[in-house]
Design a protein around this motif. Structure first.
Motif, PDB file in Angstrom:
ATOM      1  N   ALA A 206      45.151  25.596  -3.525  1.00  0.00           N
ATOM      2  CA  ALA A 206      45.791  25.048  -4.723  1.00  0.00           C
ATOM      3  C   ALA A 206      45.620  25.934  -5.946  1.00  0.00           C
ATOM      4  CB  ALA A 206      45.242  23.655  -5.015  1.00  0.00           C
ATOM      5  N   LEU A 207      44.427  26.491  -6.142  1.00  0.00           N
ATOM      6  CA  LEU A 207      44.161  27.187  -7.405  1.00  0.00           C
ATOM      7  C   LEU A 207      44.995  28.455  -7.581  1.00  0.00           C
ATOM      8  CD1 LEU A 207      40.313  26.587  -7.743  1.00  0.00           C
ATOM      9  CD2 LEU A 207      42.177  25.508  -9.043  1.00  0.00           C
ATOM     10  N   PRO A 208      44.993  29.404  -6.629  1.00  0.00           N
ATOM     11  CA  PRO A 208      45.835  30.592  -6.856  1.00  0.00           C
ATOM     12  C   PRO A 208      47.324  30.272  -6.876  1.00  0.00           C
ATOM     13  CG  PRO A 208      44.829  30.641  -4.665  1.00  0.00           C
ATOM     14  CD  PRO A 208      44.189  29.523  -5.410  1.00  0.00           C
TER      15      PRO A 208
ATOM     16  N   SER B 205      49.819  31.024 -10.185  1.00  0.00           N
ATOM     17  CA  SER B 205      51.054  31.807 -10.131  1.00  0.00           C
ATOM     18  C   SER B 205      52.248  30.996 -10.611  1.00  0.00           C
ATOM     19  CB  SER B 205      51.299  32.302  -8.702  1.00  0.00           C
ATOM     20  OG  SER B 205      50.306  33.218  -8.296  1.00  0.00           O
ATOM     21  N   LEU B 206      52.343  29.755 -10.176  1.00  0.00           N
ATOM     22  CA  LEU B 206      53.458  28.906 -10.588  1.00  0.00           C
ATOM     23  C   LEU B 206      53.410  28.616 -12.086  1.00  0.00           C
ATOM     24  CD1 LEU B 206      53.433  26.418  -7.588  1.00  0.00           C
ATOM     25  CD2 LEU B 206      55.310  27.970  -8.167  1.00  0.00           C
TER      26      LEU B 206
ATOM     27  N   GLY C  60      51.986  25.745   1.205  1.00  0.00           N
ATOM     28  CA  GLY C  60      50.726  25.304   0.615  1.00  0.00           C
ATOM     29  C   GLY C  60      50.694  23.811   0.362  1.00  0.00           C
ATOM     30  N   LEU C  61      51.795  23.271  -0.160  1.00  0.00           N
ATOM     31  CA  LEU C  61      51.857  21.825  -0.403  1.00  0.00           C
ATOM     32  C   LEU C  61      51.757  21.047   0.899  1.00  0.00           C
ATOM     33  CD1 LEU C  61      54.643  21.603  -3.145  1.00  0.00           C
ATOM     34  CD2 LEU C  61      52.172  21.297  -3.448  1.00  0.00           C
TER      35      LEU C  61
ATOM     36  N   LEU D   5      47.626  18.881  -8.225  1.00  0.00           N
ATOM     37  CA  LEU D   5      47.680  20.073  -9.069  1.00  0.00           C
ATOM     38  C   LEU D   5      48.822  20.988  -8.624  1.00  0.00           C
ATOM     39  CD1 LEU D   5      46.462  21.894 -11.275  1.00  0.00           C
ATOM     40  CD2 LEU D   5      44.972  22.877  -9.508  1.00  0.00           C
ATOM     41  N   GLY D   6      48.924  21.237  -7.329  1.00  0.00           N
ATOM     42  CA  GLY D   6      49.978  22.112  -6.828  1.00  0.00           C
ATOM     43  C   GLY D   6      51.366  21.557  -7.089  1.00  0.00           C
TER      44      GLY D   6
END
Length: 393
Positions: free
Chosen positions: A10-12, A16-17, A310-311, A329-330
């Motif tokens: 989620a964090l990277p 980026s988003l 990722g989601l 978060l994502g």
């Protein structure tokens, strides 16, 4: 442990988003208000045009450049050509320098050779224009005047155009270029950094141009030249009232060019993104920090593709663990970036990308999957020429 994995995804991804969204929102407005003054080109401006086997279109390029910048000298470097590019350019009125060196191929070598010719009678400013590009009237003057006044490189907005209605995939590609080379470029400047160099429509004052490390066969020489300048403490200015355009390549011809640029970007991002960001933070350099963060945003189609995977992974982890924070978060980051891109489309892209073509974005992403897989199986590291529209295979 499984929750840690979710956060590592989620964090990277969210960074980026979010950074993409911030750049895009900040780039929706022009950098400088338009005025009614007609820029006057300095007396000694050179348009440097590297060309490899461009006989079909080089005469038209020279004629258009002559009309857009009538006082400028046009120097075409016919680099390792096996056709009559040099003769066609001469007949169109350009000065021509011919270079034959099969062991050192690439745009960087051609530019270095052209600089050697210009050094015999140095101009005040040099503007690099690719052989399939044209400058909008007045753009050469804007770029040259600003480069001379500031001593910094100046980049024009660089966009793709299509003759007549574009196919849906080409229309998506044209819009993606607009986001990258105009909207996000403005946002990058507003964040406190300099713009990226796009390879064409680049203006330099002669003292700076004379010391650039040009002689390289790097597949993304423009990207790495911009990073070299940043490390020297030189920021690239964006002149968004200047415009350089080129015709969009047919979809079936553009994959090799996309592979070259995107593979080069990914290689550079992997090695330079985080170090540049950390160096910028450590030295309080907004230019280095913003460029490093910019490199950590993958090409748009790849970012969307990775975000969807990722989601899905975070949703599966949420079902197993009951921990939904990473997914929230994502999802929020993807929604923010998507809203910014839709705002850019609404403001600038509706003529380029009609709504019916906008619905084809998923097909465009699927079309690019082989490019990203090729990064691991047949990484494109060398310069390649894209077949122009209307040319035969």
């Amino acid at each position: 442990m499984i929750e840690t994995i979710a956060w590592l995804i989620a964090l990277p991804m969210s960074f980026s988003l979010a950074y993409l969204g911030v750049e895009t929102f900040l780039g929706l407005r022009p950098l400088s208000a338009d005025d009614n003054e007609e820029p006057v080109a300095p007396p000694r401006v050179a348009l440097l045009v590297p060309a490899h086997n461009e006989s079909a279109g080089i005469a038209n390029t020279v004629h258009l450049l002559s009309a857009a910048a009538p006082e400028a000298r046009i120097l075409v470097v016919a680099d390792n050509c096996t056709d009559d590019t040099a003769e066609c350019a001469r007949q169109a009125g350009a000065d021509v320098a011919e270079r034959i060196d099969p062991d050192r191929r690439g745009k960087g070598y051609a530019l270095a050779f052209g600089r050697e010719q210009l050094a015999l009678a140095p101009p005040d400013a040099v503007i690099i224009v690719d052989a399939d590009c044209q400058l909008e009237s007045g753009s050469a003057g804007r770029l040259a005047e600003r480069a001379i006044a500031t001593g910094r490189p100046v980049q024009a907005a660089n966009l793709l155009t299509s003759l007549g209605p574009a196919s849906p995939l080409v229309a998506v590609s044209n819009f993606a270029m607009l986001v990258k080379n105009l909207v996000r470029a403005r946002g990058l400047v507003r964040l406190g950094g300099g713009a990226m160099l796009f390879g064409t429509g680049m203006g330099f004052g002669w003292p700076l141009f004379a010391r650039l490390p040009l002689a390289t066969g790097d597949a993304v020489e423009d990207l790495n030249l911009g990073l070299w300048l940043a490390r020297q403490g030189v920021r690239v200015d964006l002149e968004d009232r200047a415009l350089v355009t080129s015709g969009a390549a047919p979809v079936e011809s553009s994959r090799a060019q996309r592979s070259r640029w995107e593979h080069g970007f990914l290689r550079t991002a992997a090695s330079e993104g985080v170090p540049l960001l950390l160096r910028g933070i450590a030295t309080a350099s907004p230019n280095l920090a913003t460029l490093g963060a910019h490199l950590l945003v993958p090409p748009l189609a790849l970012l969307i593709l990775l975000s969807l995977f990722g989601l899905a992974a975070m949703a599966a982890i949420g079902v197993v663990s009951g921990h939904w924070g990473p997914l929230a978060l994502g999802s929020a980051a993807l929604g923010f970036a998507g809203t910014a891109l839709l705002a850019a489309w609404w403001r600038y892209g509706r003529d380029i990308l009609p709504f019916t073509s906008l619905l084809r974005v998923p097909l465009y992403i699927l079309w690019k999957i082989p490019i990203y897989l090729g990064f691991f199986t047949r990484n494109q590291k060398h310069w390649n020429r894209t077949r122009r529209e209307g040319e035969r295979s």
